[in-house]
Design a protein around this motif. Structure first.
Motif, PDB file in Angstrom:
ATOM      1  N   LEU A   4       0.786  -1.538  -0.642  1.00 38.00           N
ATOM      2  CA  LEU A   4       0.147  -0.023   0.359  1.00 38.00           C
ATOM      3  C   LEU A   4       0.788   1.695  -0.194  1.00 38.00           C
ATOM      4  O   LEU A   4       2.230   1.319   0.992  1.00 38.00           O
ATOM      5  N   SER A   5       0.871   2.546  -0.403  1.00 39.16           N
ATOM      6  CA  SER A   5       0.896   3.602  -0.100  1.00 39.16           C
ATOM      7  C   SER A   5       0.519   4.996  -0.181  1.00 39.16           C
ATOM      8  O   SER A   5      -1.019   4.531   0.069  1.00 39.16           O
ATOM      9  N   LEU A   6       0.761   5.303   1.039  1.00 42.33           N
ATOM     10  CA  LEU A   6       0.371   5.843   1.597  1.00 42.33           C
ATOM     11  C   LEU A   6       1.898   7.420   1.438  1.00 42.33           C
ATOM     12  O   LEU A   6       2.040   7.476   0.965  1.00 42.33           O
ATOM     13  N   VAL A   7       0.504   8.446   2.148  1.00 42.36           N
ATOM     14  CA  VAL A   7       0.795   9.613   2.259  1.00 42.36           C
ATOM     15  C   VAL A   7       1.538  10.300   3.357  1.00 42.36           C
ATOM     16  O   VAL A   7       0.672  10.282   4.704  1.00 42.36           O
ATOM     17  N   GLY A   8       2.470  10.781   3.861  1.00 41.43           N
ATOM     18  CA  GLY A   8       2.761  10.972   5.564  1.00 41.43           C
ATOM     19  C   GLY A   8       2.692  12.526   4.998  1.00 41.43           C
ATOM     20  O   GLY A   8       1.578  13.602   4.528  1.00 41.43           O
ATOM     21  N   ALA A   9       3.123  12.893   6.931  1.00 43.71           N
ATOM     22  CA  ALA A   9       2.881  14.616   7.699  1.00 43.71           C
ATOM     23  C   ALA A   9       3.208  15.356   6.449  1.00 43.71           C
ATOM     24  O   ALA A   9       2.290  16.563   6.244  1.00 43.71           O
ATOM     25  N   ASP A  10       4.838  15.775   5.421  1.00 46.53           N
ATOM     26  CA  ASP A  10       4.340  16.285   4.791  1.00 46.53           C
ATOM     27  C   ASP A  10       4.143  16.763   2.621  1.00 46.53           C
ATOM     28  O   ASP A  10       5.453  16.883   2.359  1.00 46.53           O
ATOM     29  N   GLY A  11       3.274  15.497   2.408  1.00 44.80           N
ATOM     30  CA  GLY A  11       3.214  15.053   1.551  1.00 44.80           C
ATOM     31  C   GLY A  11       4.295  13.531   0.844  1.00 44.80           C
ATOM     32  O   GLY A  11       4.415  13.398  -0.192  1.00 44.80           O
ATOM     33  N   ILE A  12       5.672  12.959   2.269  1.00 44.89           N
ATOM     34  CA  ILE A  12       6.358  12.395   1.416  1.00 44.89           C
ATOM     35  C   ILE A  12       5.297  10.735   1.781  1.00 44.89           C
ATOM     36  O   ILE A  12       4.743  10.745   1.719  1.00 44.89           O
ATOM     37  N   ARG A  13       6.009  10.078   0.347  1.00 47.52           N
ATOM     38  CA  ARG A  13       5.087   8.557   0.178  1.00 47.52           C
ATOM     39  C   ARG A  13       6.037   8.245   1.458  1.00 47.52           C
ATOM     40  O   ARG A  13       7.477   7.724   1.543  1.00 47.52           O
ATOM     41  N   LEU A  14       4.474   6.627   1.651  1.00 48.18           N
ATOM     42  CA  LEU A  14       5.034   5.967   2.291  1.00 48.18           C
ATOM     43  C   LEU A  14       4.699   4.971   2.270  1.00 48.18           C
ATOM     44  O   LEU A  14       3.986   4.505   1.794  1.00 48.18           O
ATOM     45  N   ILE A  55      -1.148  -3.566   9.393  1.00 51.34           N
ATOM     46  CA  ILE A  55      -0.218  -2.586   8.631  1.00 51.34           C
ATOM     47  C   ILE A  55       0.816  -2.026   8.170  1.00 51.34           C
ATOM     48  O   ILE A  55       0.757  -1.538   9.480  1.00 51.34           O
ATOM     49  N   ALA A  56       2.501  -2.339   8.538  1.00 50.20           N
ATOM     50  CA  ALA A  56       3.327  -2.521   8.551  1.00 50.20           C
ATOM     51  C   ALA A  56       3.428  -1.767   7.466  1.00 50.20           C
ATOM     52  O   ALA A  56       3.191  -1.739   6.696  1.00 50.20           O
ATOM     53  N   LEU A  57       4.906  -0.592   8.547  1.00 54.44           N
ATOM     54  CA  LEU A  57       4.859   1.056   7.896  1.00 54.44           C
ATOM     55  C   LEU A  57       6.136   0.870   7.593  1.00 54.44           C
ATOM     56  O   LEU A  57       6.908   0.553   8.451  1.00 54.44           O
ATOM     57  N   ASP A  58       6.859   1.204   6.310  1.00 52.14           N
ATOM     58  CA  ASP A  58       8.155   1.828   6.859  1.00 52.14           C
ATOM     59  C   ASP A  58       8.108   3.174   6.725  1.00 52.14           C
ATOM     60  O   ASP A  58       7.153   4.031   6.067  1.00 52.14           O
ATOM     61  N   LEU A  59       9.295   3.254   7.654  1.00 56.84           N
ATOM     62  CA  LEU A  59       9.293   4.859   8.430  1.00 56.84           C
ATOM     63  C   LEU A  59       9.986   5.794   7.309  1.00 56.84           C
ATOM     64  O   LEU A  59      10.510   4.940   6.182  1.00 56.84           O
ATOM     65  N   ARG A  60       9.486   7.195   6.580  1.00 55.17           N
ATOM     66  CA  ARG A  60      10.272   8.277   6.412  1.00 55.17           C
ATOM     67  C   ARG A  60      11.697   7.700   5.856  1.00 55.17           C
ATOM     68  O   ARG A  60      12.345   7.673   7.502  1.00 55.17           O
ATOM     69  N   GLY A  61      12.583   7.602   4.612  1.00 59.47           N
ATOM     70  CA  GLY A  61      13.822   7.929   4.896  1.00 59.47           C
ATOM     71  C   GLY A  61      14.380   5.960   4.671  1.00 59.47           C
ATOM     72  O   GLY A  61      15.331   5.886   4.909  1.00 59.47           O
ATOM     73  N   HIS A  62      12.499   4.932   5.203  1.00 61.43           N
ATOM     74  CA  HIS A  62      12.879   3.520   5.497  1.00 61.43           C
ATOM     75  C   HIS A  62      12.604   2.427   4.358  1.00 61.43           C
ATOM     76  O   HIS A  62      11.855   2.983   3.538  1.00 61.43           O
ATOM     77  N   GLY A  63      13.655   1.492   4.355  1.00 65.53           N
ATOM     78  CA  GLY A  63      12.714   0.412   3.758  1.00 65.53           C
ATOM     79  C   GLY A  63      12.454   1.150   1.887  1.00 65.53           C
ATOM     80  O   GLY A  63      13.529   2.081   1.631  1.00 65.53           O
ATOM     81  N   ASP A  64      11.152   0.998   1.606  1.00 64.22           N
ATOM     82  CA  ASP A  64      10.656   1.377   0.445  1.00 64.22           C
ATOM     83  C   ASP A  64      10.225   2.686   0.458  1.00 64.22           C
ATOM     84  O   ASP A  64       9.571   3.317  -0.289  1.00 64.22           O
ATOM     85  N   SER A  65       9.960   3.515   1.564  1.00 61.66           N
ATOM     86  CA  SER A  65       9.611   4.988   1.509  1.00 61.66           C
ATOM     87  C   SER A  65      10.328   5.900   1.142  1.00 61.66           C
ATOM     88  O   SER A  65      11.385   5.634   1.535  1.00 61.66           O
ATOM     89  N   ASP A  66      10.047   6.620   1.135  1.00 66.87           N
ATOM     90  CA  ASP A  66      10.695   7.825   0.478  1.00 66.87           C
ATOM     91  C   ASP A  66      11.825   8.672   0.957  1.00 66.87           C
ATOM     92  O   ASP A  66      11.360   8.289   2.374  1.00 66.87           O
ATOM     93  N   TRP A  67      12.553   9.229   1.124  1.00 61.74           N
ATOM     94  CA  TRP A  67      13.707   9.397   1.600  1.00 61.74           C
ATOM     95  C   TRP A  67      13.420  11.041   1.249  1.00 61.74           C
ATOM     96  O   TRP A  67      12.905  11.727   0.373  1.00 61.74           O
TER      97      TRP A  67
END
Length: 283
Positions: A4-14, A55-67
């Motif tokens: 699943l692709s989600l959006v973080g607080a400042d628009g970052i892709r998680l 729902i297991a999340l890759d935190l920002r900057g980690h795994g497949d989530s965006d830096w």
């Protein structure tokens, strides 16, 4: 298991791994610093088998989530991401946070947005921890952040030296998900090095005080799962936390260190489920 692709607080892709029907109660899993969502694989299966949606999340900057474009890796950024993701899930989910993920969830619920979570499980993390353990974790994470490893086997050897009580991995496919291959042919951890190099940690005592204040204000059910051999969350630290949050439940996974999820996953998962099925039962 779906992605699943989600959006973080400042628009970052998680990016998150999701298992279980959307109609089931949601459990949001937030890993520790330097890990990825794949750390929760067996726990996700256990949760799904007992009627939950995981729902297991890759935190920002980690795994497949965006830096983060601007290198935003302070605790507030991770907390804001958890709040944003939780609100996308509809009804407030339960959250299970390990280390960094737990601290971010604590700030989210106790300081920024009460009611974000239905209940909160902290995995071997408390507001005030042993400095020797903190320094050991930071030392391990910084040791190879720039030069990396010549092979996945070398990375496995380094981890085995850091975790002497855990058997060295023989199947390295799981470890490979925590590494990325650079253009120079070397493997590096699957997280943005700025997570360590760019963030100036606050004065530790001030950080401890902030986290304790957040913990005092958490009104939802709380569960501390400690690794019995942890060098961060000692028995003394645990007693202080349970005095600070008197309504908290407590589980001690005896033969586990700070990496409780990987050290004793079956016992860890049963401890988590024992709490959830009482405080946040499946439909």
């Amino acid at each position: 298991m779906d992605e699943l692709s989600l959006v973080g607080a400042d628009g970052i892709r998680l990016v998150a791994s999701v298992a279980g029907s959307i109609e089931r109660p949601a459990i949001l899993l937030a890993h520790g610093g330097g890990q990825t969502r794949h750390a929760w694989g067996n726990t996700m299966k256990a949760l799904c088998n007992r009627g939950y949606r995981a729902i297991a999340l890759d935190l920002r900057g980690h795994g497949d989530s965006d830096w983060s474009e601007h290198g935003r890796y302070e605790l507030d950024a991770f907390a804001d991401d958890l709040i944003t993701v939780a609100r996308c899930l509809g009804q407030p989910p339960a959250v299970v946070g390990a280390s960094l993920g737990g601290l971010a969830a604590l700030i989210a619920e106790g300081e920024k947005a009460a009611g974000t979570f239905s209940c909160l499980t902290l995995v071997d993390v408390t507001p005030r921890m042993e400095m020797a353990g903190i320094n050991r974790v930071v030392g391990f994470m910084t040791a190879h952040v720039q030069k990396g490893f010549k092979s996945i086997d070398e990375a496995a050897d380094v981890i085995a030296a850091y975790l002497p009580n855990r058997e060295r991995r023989r199947n390295l496919s799981g470890l490979a998900k925590n590494l990325r291959l650079g253009s120079d042919g070397r493997y590096r951890w699957h997280w943005d090095p700025r997570f360590i190099t760019n963030v100036q940690p606050p004065e530790q005592e001030r950080r401890f005080d902030r986290l304790e204040n957040a913990a005092r204000r958490v009104g939802c059910p709380v569960h501390l799962v400690r690794g019995g051999m942890s060098d961060l969350v000692s028995e003394e630290v645990t007693k202080a936390f349970l005095k600070l949050v008197p309504h908290a439940s407590y589980s001690n996974v005896v033969d586990a260190g700070h990496m409780v999820v990987g050290d004793q996953n079956d016992h860890f998962s049963e401890a988590v489920l024992g709490f959830l099925e009482t405080r946040y039962p499946p439909k």
